[in-house]
Design a protein around this motif. Sequence first.
Motif, mmCIF file in Angstrom:
data_model
loop_
_atom_site.group_PDB
_atom_site.id
_atom_site.type_symbol
_atom_site.label_atom_id
_atom_site.label_comp_id
_atom_site.label_asym_id
_atom_site.label_seq_id
_atom_site.Cartn_x
_atom_site.Cartn_y
_atom_site.Cartn_z
ATOM 1 N N ARG A 82 0.828 -1.206 0.000
ATOM 2 C CA ARG A 82 0.000 0.000 0.000
ATOM 3 C C ARG A 82 0.866 1.261 0.000
ATOM 4 O O ARG A 82 0.594 2.225 -0.735
ATOM 5 C CB ARG A 82 -0.930 -0.012 1.215
ATOM 6 N N ASN A 129 1.145 4.117 -3.005
ATOM 7 C CA ASN A 129 0.818 5.513 -2.709
ATOM 8 C C ASN A 129 1.913 6.476 -3.140
ATOM 9 O O ASN A 129 1.653 7.683 -3.292
ATOM 10 C CB ASN A 129 0.543 5.692 -1.216
ATOM 11 N N SER A 181 1.349 8.645 -6.321
ATOM 12 C CA SER A 181 0.490 9.825 -6.214
ATOM 13 C C SER A 181 1.062 10.871 -5.272
ATOM 14 O O SER A 181 0.419 11.887 -5.009
ATOM 15 C CB SER A 181 -0.909 9.413 -5.746
ATOM 16 N N GLY A 182 2.246 10.604 -4.755
ATOM 17 C CA GLY A 182 2.885 11.566 -3.858
ATOM 18 C C GLY A 182 2.458 11.466 -2.418
ATOM 19 O O GLY A 182 2.790 12.331 -1.597
ATOM 20 N N ASN A 183 1.723 10.422 -2.073
ATOM 21 C CA ASN A 183 1.281 10.223 -0.690
ATOM 22 C C ASN A 183 2.361 9.458 0.074
ATOM 23 O O ASN A 183 2.562 8.272 -0.142
ATOM 24 C CB ASN A 183 -0.040 9.449 -0.672
ATOM 25 N N LEU A 184 3.044 10.162 0.980
ATOM 26 C CA LEU A 184 4.140 9.557 1.742
ATOM 27 C C LEU A 184 3.764 9.279 3.191
ATOM 28 O O LEU A 184 4.633 8.972 4.010
ATOM 29 C CB LEU A 184 5.377 10.475 1.704
ATOM 30 N N ASP A 185 2.479 9.386 3.504
ATOM 31 C CA ASP A 185 2.034 9.269 4.899
ATOM 32 C C ASP A 185 2.361 7.902 5.503
ATOM 33 O O ASP A 185 2.709 7.802 6.687
ATOM 34 C CB ASP A 185 0.525 9.527 5.000
ATOM 35 N N ASP A 186 2.206 6.827 4.707
ATOM 36 C CA ASP A 186 2.402 5.478 5.242
ATOM 37 C C ASP A 186 3.835 4.972 5.087
ATOM 38 O O ASP A 186 4.132 3.841 5.474
ATOM 39 C CB ASP A 186 1.459 4.491 4.529
ATOM 40 N N ASN A 212 4.581 11.866 -7.551
ATOM 41 C CA ASN A 212 3.717 13.027 -7.727
ATOM 42 C C ASN A 212 4.114 13.861 -8.947
ATOM 43 O O ASN A 212 4.239 15.082 -8.886
ATOM 44 C CB ASN A 212 3.728 13.911 -6.467
#
Length: 235
Positions: free
Chosen positions: A82, A86, A89-94, A234
Amino acid sequence: MIIISFLPIIIVFIIVAFGIGIIKSNTKISFGTKKIRWILGGYTMILAIATVISLSVLPNYKNDQKVATAAEMNQIENAQNRAVNNLYSGNLDDLDKAFSEKKKWSFPFNEKSLDIVLTEGETGIMSVFAERKSENDGEIEATYHVGKSYINGVDFTDKVHSPELLLNGQQLTVNNPALVTVSFSRFSPGFAYSQFSKGGHVTQENRSSVIGRDFIQLKVPNDIEIKGDISWINE
C-alpha cells in the motif's frame, strides 16, 4: 555435572534392561493388568525424570524475540504494498510506518542532466522513485528504504545488504544488493516436556515467510533533466 551428562544414557539403559527383563520372564508375552501398571508407572517415572533433567540443563541464554504469526506477516506485507502504491500519487504518509531507512547518500551535483543506470544483480533491479525539490540546491539526496522480512516468522531484516550508489560525472549507477544467506536453528521443547505443556509444539501458523520490499528514494534539484528507468513521485 558429569553425572547429569550421563543421565540420558542411564535412562535408556534402564528402559532396555526393563524390556529385556519382561521378555525373559515369560516367553509368551502376556500383558496382564499388573504388568501394564508396572509399564505405565515406569514410563511415567522416566518422563518425570527426563522433564526434570531437561529443565535443569537448559542454557542460561534465552532468546525472547517474538515470532510473527502468518496473520501479522500478511498485515506487514499489505502495508508495504500500500505504501509503495501511494508513492506514485505523492502520498508519503504510510512510508515511515511500513519501511525503515537503512542507508542515506548525498552527492554534490551542478550539472544540467543526470543519467540513472540500474544494474541487474542477483536479486534483480532496484526500484528507484524520484521527486524534485522545490529549490536548486546543487545536491542529490538518496535514501534506501527496506521493509521487514521474515523466515518462519523470524525477523531477519537487519541482515539485508544495502545497494551501492556511484556518481561519475553525469551518471548515477545503482548496483543492486548481493543476496543474503541466512542460517539459523530453532529449538523446540523435548517430548518429555511438551507432553505436559500447552503450546509445546510448533504450529504451522508460524511457518510462513515474507520478503520485504525495498527501493531507493531520490530527491533531485528542481531544474535538472533525469534519464533512466525510474518512477516519479507526484509527477
